[in-house]
Design a protein around this motif. Structure first.
Motif, PDB file in Angstrom:
ATOM      1  N   ALA A 231       0.834  -1.201   0.000  1.00 62.96           N
ATOM      2  CA  ALA A 231       0.000   0.000   0.000  1.00 62.96           C
ATOM      3  C   ALA A 231       0.870   1.252   0.000  1.00 62.96           C
ATOM      4  CB  ALA A 231      -0.938  -0.019   1.203  1.00 62.96           C
ATOM      5  N   LYS A 232       1.968   1.240   0.767  1.00 60.74           N
ATOM      6  CA  LYS A 232       2.905   2.374   0.769  1.00 60.74           C
ATOM      7  C   LYS A 232       3.563   2.536  -0.593  1.00 60.74           C
ATOM      8  CE  LYS A 232       5.656   2.901   4.272  1.00 60.74           C
ATOM      9  NZ  LYS A 232       6.652   2.574   5.337  1.00 60.74           N
ATOM     10  N   ASP A 233       3.922   1.407  -1.226  1.00 62.53           N
ATOM     11  CA  ASP A 233       4.503   1.467  -2.570  1.00 62.53           C
ATOM     12  C   ASP A 233       3.515   2.086  -3.559  1.00 62.53           C
ATOM     13  OD1 ASP A 233       6.756   0.256  -1.563  1.00 62.53           O
ATOM     14  OD2 ASP A 233       6.222  -1.759  -2.289  1.00 62.53           O
ATOM     15  N   PHE A 234       2.240   1.762  -3.366  1.00 62.45           N
ATOM     16  CA  PHE A 234       1.213   2.324  -4.249  1.00 62.45           C
ATOM     17  C   PHE A 234       1.155   3.838  -4.110  1.00 62.45           C
ATOM     18  CE2 PHE A 234      -3.195   3.829  -4.662  1.00 62.45           C
ATOM     19  CZ  PHE A 234      -3.402   3.550  -6.012  1.00 62.45           C
ATOM     20  N   LEU A 235       1.161   4.347  -2.877  1.00 57.60           N
ATOM     21  CA  LEU A 235       1.115   5.796  -2.670  1.00 57.60           C
ATOM     22  C   LEU A 235       2.308   6.481  -3.343  1.00 57.60           C
ATOM     23  CD1 LEU A 235      -0.026   6.176   1.066  1.00 57.60           C
ATOM     24  CD2 LEU A 235      -1.403   6.307  -1.019  1.00 57.60           C
ATOM     25  N   GLU A 236       3.473   5.861  -3.271  1.00 61.36           N
ATOM     26  CA  GLU A 236       4.662   6.448  -3.896  1.00 61.36           C
ATOM     27  C   GLU A 236       4.533   6.468  -5.412  1.00 61.36           C
ATOM     28  OE1 GLU A 236       7.998   4.269  -2.508  1.00 61.36           O
ATOM     29  OE2 GLU A 236       7.823   4.954  -0.423  1.00 61.36           O
ATOM     30  N   GLN A 237       4.003   5.404  -5.988  1.00 61.77           N
ATOM     31  CA  GLN A 237       3.875   5.353  -7.442  1.00 61.77           C
ATOM     32  C   GLN A 237       2.788   6.287  -7.950  1.00 61.77           C
ATOM     33  OE1 GLN A 237       4.162   1.668  -9.566  1.00 61.77           O
ATOM     34  NE2 GLN A 237       5.065   0.580  -7.826  1.00 61.77           N
ATOM     35  N   VAL A 238       1.726   6.470  -7.156  1.00 63.41           N
ATOM     36  CA  VAL A 238       0.653   7.386  -7.546  1.00 63.41           C
ATOM     37  C   VAL A 238       1.182   8.806  -7.689  1.00 63.41           C
ATOM     38  CG1 VAL A 238      -1.444   8.529  -6.708  1.00 63.41           C
ATOM     39  CG2 VAL A 238      -1.288   6.041  -6.676  1.00 63.41           C
ATOM     40  N   GLU A 239       2.079   9.203  -6.804  1.00 62.43           N
ATOM     41  CA  GLU A 239       2.625  10.563  -6.854  1.00 62.43           C
ATOM     42  C   GLU A 239       3.383  10.830  -8.149  1.00 62.43           C
ATOM     43  OE1 GLU A 239       4.983  11.062  -3.375  1.00 62.43           O
ATOM     44  OE2 GLU A 239       3.271  11.657  -2.128  1.00 62.43           O
ATOM     45  N   ARG A 240       3.865   9.776  -8.793  1.00 63.73           N
ATOM     46  CA  ARG A 240       4.653   9.953 -10.017  1.00 63.73           C
ATOM     47  C   ARG A 240       3.791   9.898 -11.291  1.00 63.73           C
ATOM     48  NH1 ARG A 240       8.314   6.516  -7.038  1.00 63.73           N
ATOM     49  NH2 ARG A 240       7.658   4.673  -8.237  1.00 63.73           N
ATOM     50  N   ILE A 241       2.500   9.649 -11.136  1.00 62.45           N
ATOM     51  CA  ILE A 241       1.645   9.536 -12.322  1.00 62.45           C
ATOM     52  C   ILE A 241       1.447  10.880 -12.993  1.00 62.45           C
ATOM     53  CG2 ILE A 241      -0.741   9.108 -13.065  1.00 62.45           C
ATOM     54  CD1 ILE A 241      -0.823   6.721 -11.242  1.00 62.45           C
ATOM     55  N   VAL A 242       1.219  11.939 -12.214  1.00 63.01           N
ATOM     56  CA  VAL A 242       0.998  13.272 -12.770  1.00 63.01           C
ATOM     57  C   VAL A 242       2.282  14.073 -12.668  1.00 63.01           C
ATOM     58  CG1 VAL A 242      -0.326  15.397 -12.595  1.00 63.01           C
ATOM     59  CG2 VAL A 242      -1.424  13.202 -12.118  1.00 63.01           C
ATOM     60  N   PRO A 243       2.794  14.600 -13.790  1.00 65.97           N
ATOM     61  CA  PRO A 243       4.006  15.432 -13.735  1.00 65.97           C
ATOM     62  C   PRO A 243       3.830  16.586 -12.761  1.00 65.97           C
ATOM     63  CG  PRO A 243       3.431  14.913 -16.002  1.00 65.97           C
ATOM     64  CD  PRO A 243       2.290  14.430 -15.158  1.00 65.97           C
ATOM     65  N   GLU A 244       4.922  16.942 -12.096  1.00 64.56           N
ATOM     66  CA  GLU A 244       4.866  17.950 -11.033  1.00 64.56           C
ATOM     67  C   GLU A 244       4.321  19.273 -11.517  1.00 64.56           C
ATOM     68  OE1 GLU A 244       8.009  20.064  -7.998  1.00 64.56           O
ATOM     69  OE2 GLU A 244       8.366  17.999  -8.642  1.00 64.56           O
ATOM     70  N   GLU A 245       4.654  19.648 -12.768  1.00 63.09           N
ATOM     71  CA  GLU A 245       4.211  20.950 -13.239  1.00 63.09           C
ATOM     72  C   GLU A 245       2.716  20.981 -13.532  1.00 63.09           C
ATOM     73  OE1 GLU A 245       6.341  19.004 -14.696  1.00 63.09           O
ATOM     74  OE2 GLU A 245       5.949  18.718 -16.830  1.00 63.09           O
ATOM     75  N   GLU A 246       2.059  19.795 -13.590  1.00 64.41           N
ATOM     76  CA  GLU A 246       0.628  19.741 -13.887  1.00 64.41           C
ATOM     77  C   GLU A 246      -0.206  19.462 -12.645  1.00 64.41           C
ATOM     78  OE1 GLU A 246      -0.209  17.050 -17.018  1.00 64.41           O
ATOM     79  OE2 GLU A 246       1.120  18.021 -18.456  1.00 64.41           O
ATOM     80  N   GLY A 247       0.396  19.393 -11.492  1.00 66.04           N
ATOM     81  CA  GLY A 247      -0.355  19.141 -10.283  1.00 66.04           C
ATOM     82  C   GLY A 247       0.195  17.953  -9.525  1.00 66.04           C
ATOM     83  N   ARG A 248      -0.436  17.633  -8.425  1.00 64.01           N
ATOM     84  CA  ARG A 248       0.025  16.551  -7.557  1.00 64.01           C
ATOM     85  C   ARG A 248      -1.117  15.571  -7.325  1.00 64.01           C
ATOM     86  NH1 ARG A 248       0.097  15.887  -1.927  1.00 64.01           N
ATOM     87  NH2 ARG A 248       1.777  14.541  -1.157  1.00 64.01           N
ATOM     88  N   LEU A 249      -0.795  14.295  -7.460  1.00 62.98           N
ATOM     89  CA  LEU A 249      -1.800  13.254  -7.283  1.00 62.98           C
ATOM     90  C   LEU A 249      -1.474  12.452  -6.035  1.00 62.98           C
ATOM     91  CD1 LEU A 249      -4.310  12.065  -8.788  1.00 62.98           C
ATOM     92  CD2 LEU A 249      -2.754  10.371  -9.763  1.00 62.98           C
ATOM     93  N   SER A 250      -2.503  12.114  -5.269  1.00 67.95           N
ATOM     94  CA  SER A 250      -2.302  11.289  -4.080  1.00 67.95           C
ATOM     95  C   SER A 250      -3.546  10.432  -3.867  1.00 67.95           C
ATOM     96  CB  SER A 250      -2.022  12.152  -2.842  1.00 67.95           C
ATOM     97  OG  SER A 250      -3.158  12.931  -2.515  1.00 67.95           O
ATOM     98  N   ALA A 251      -3.462   9.534  -2.893  1.00 66.52           N
ATOM     99  CA  ALA A 251      -4.587   8.645  -2.595  1.00 66.52           C
ATOM    100  C   ALA A 251      -4.670   8.414  -1.092  1.00 66.52           C
ATOM    101  CB  ALA A 251      -4.425   7.311  -3.314  1.00 66.52           C
ATOM    102  N   SER A 252      -5.874   8.065  -0.647  1.00 66.56           N
ATOM    103  CA  SER A 252      -6.097   7.689   0.744  1.00 66.56           C
ATOM    104  C   SER A 252      -6.547   6.237   0.769  1.00 66.56           C
ATOM    105  CB  SER A 252      -7.168   8.582   1.387  1.00 66.56           C
ATOM    106  OG  SER A 252      -6.740   9.927   1.395  1.00 66.56           O
ATOM    107  N   ILE A 253      -6.000   5.456   1.715  1.00 69.05           N
ATOM    108  CA  ILE A 253      -6.255   4.019   1.740  1.00 69.05           C
ATOM    109  C   ILE A 253      -6.721   3.588   3.125  1.00 69.05           C
ATOM    110  CG2 ILE A 253      -5.270   1.720   1.377  1.00 69.05           C
ATOM    111  CD1 ILE A 253      -3.160   2.981  -0.402  1.00 69.05           C
TER     112      ILE A 253
END
Length: 299
Positions: A231-253
């Motif tokens: 689950a922690k690995d998932f949160l880390e990978q989610v942050e890399r889905i959206v490029p930083e200049e276009e916003g920040r992506l996260s999830a709650s589990i």
């Protein structure tokens, strides 16, 4: 139906030592069968191993597979006056195969102990089978992400629970997903959901179960003990889905334990996971709320 040769032939038979195949071109009873290219009429004689086939069988049938079926079916031949109807799969190992609908009747010897011949028809239903598989896939999978839909996921988890399977149910919600849709458009949101599904499939491969139960809500059922780390690995990978200049992506589990006891109820487990996820979201988002043996663990 895959035999490449279009001619009748003689050859050795494992059952009778001799096989003869005859395509009945002249028989007036079969004269119009060519109008139905996917239907073949046949008769197989047990005493001499001879197959009679309607002429449109040329180039369609794997004759060895068909004869093997006749020989194997001798002990299960239809009784006098009976017609059997069933589906069979014809083909050689490692080669394309075809599903057929077979209607079968038998001639019996005077003593009634052994069938003399089998007669019937084969209809190629490979296209129908493929369509059924497509419809089955559509009825169980989410069209956008390819993971199970809500109903199919629930059914499979309940089946595991009834079998006494222990595990963990994870409820996953994408933080501020509406803002992403509003800022970048729904097509961009769909691409993000597709990537979320792909990341989950990578981190939770089969026999783990993954489902999409809402617009931006996913669920996972896993029986492996490293659920918290993944689950922690998932949160880390989610942050890399959206490029930083276009916003920040996260999830709650939210994660809850399935004990494998018969008293476990999926709807109650789902509700607990949903509350755990909400607790993670109200505690600042981009985190995991883990309910295990009553105490809450927040990471």
């Amino acid at each position: 139906m895959i035999e490449s040769s279009g001619k009748g032939f003689n050859g050795r038979s494992a059952a009778n030592g001799f096989r003869a195949v005859h395509y009945s071109e002249a028989d007036h009873l079969y004269r119009n069968i060519g109008l139905f290219a996917d239907t073949v009429l046949f008769e197989y004689s047990y005493p001499d191993g001879q197959m009679q086939l309607s002429s449109n069988a040329r180039g369609q049938l794997d004759l060895e597979a068909l004869e093997h079926f006749f020989v194997k079916h001798r002990d299960n031949a239809p009784k006098a006056g009976e017609i059997q109807s069933f589906e069979i799969c014809l083909g050689k190992m490692g080669e394309p195969y075809h599903w057929c609908c077979c209607k079968l009747c038998a001639k019996w010897g005077e003593d009634g102990k052994q069938p003399v011949s089998l007669m019937g028809k084969l209809q190629d239903i490979s296209k129908l089978k493929k369509r059924e598989e497509q419809l089955m896939l559509q009825s169980t999978k989410d069209g956008l992400t390819g993971v199970y839909n809500k109903t199919a996921f629930e059914y499979r988890v309940e089946k595991k629970m009834k079998g006494g399977k222990k595990g963990w149910l994870c409820m996953i919600d994408i933080d501020n997903f509406k803002e992403i849709n509003d800022s970048f458009g729904h097509p961009a949101g769909d691409r993000i959901l597709e990537q979320i599904g792909a990341v989950l499939c990578q981190l939770f491969p089969e026999p783990d179960l993954i489902g999409r139960v809402g617009g931006d809500e996913f669920v996972v059922f896993t029986s492996t003990s490293d659920v918290h780390q993944r689950a922690k690995d998932f949160l880390e990978q989610v942050e890399r889905i959206v490029p930083e200049e276009e916003g920040r992506l996260s999830a709650s589990i939210g994660i809850v334990t399935c004990t494998g006891m018969h008293r476990d109820d999926y709807q109650e487990l789902f509700s607990q996971a949903d509350r755990a996820m909400y607790r993670a979201k109200t505690s600042g988002k981009n985190r995991i709320a883990f309910l295990h043996n009553d105490p809450w663990i927040m990471t």
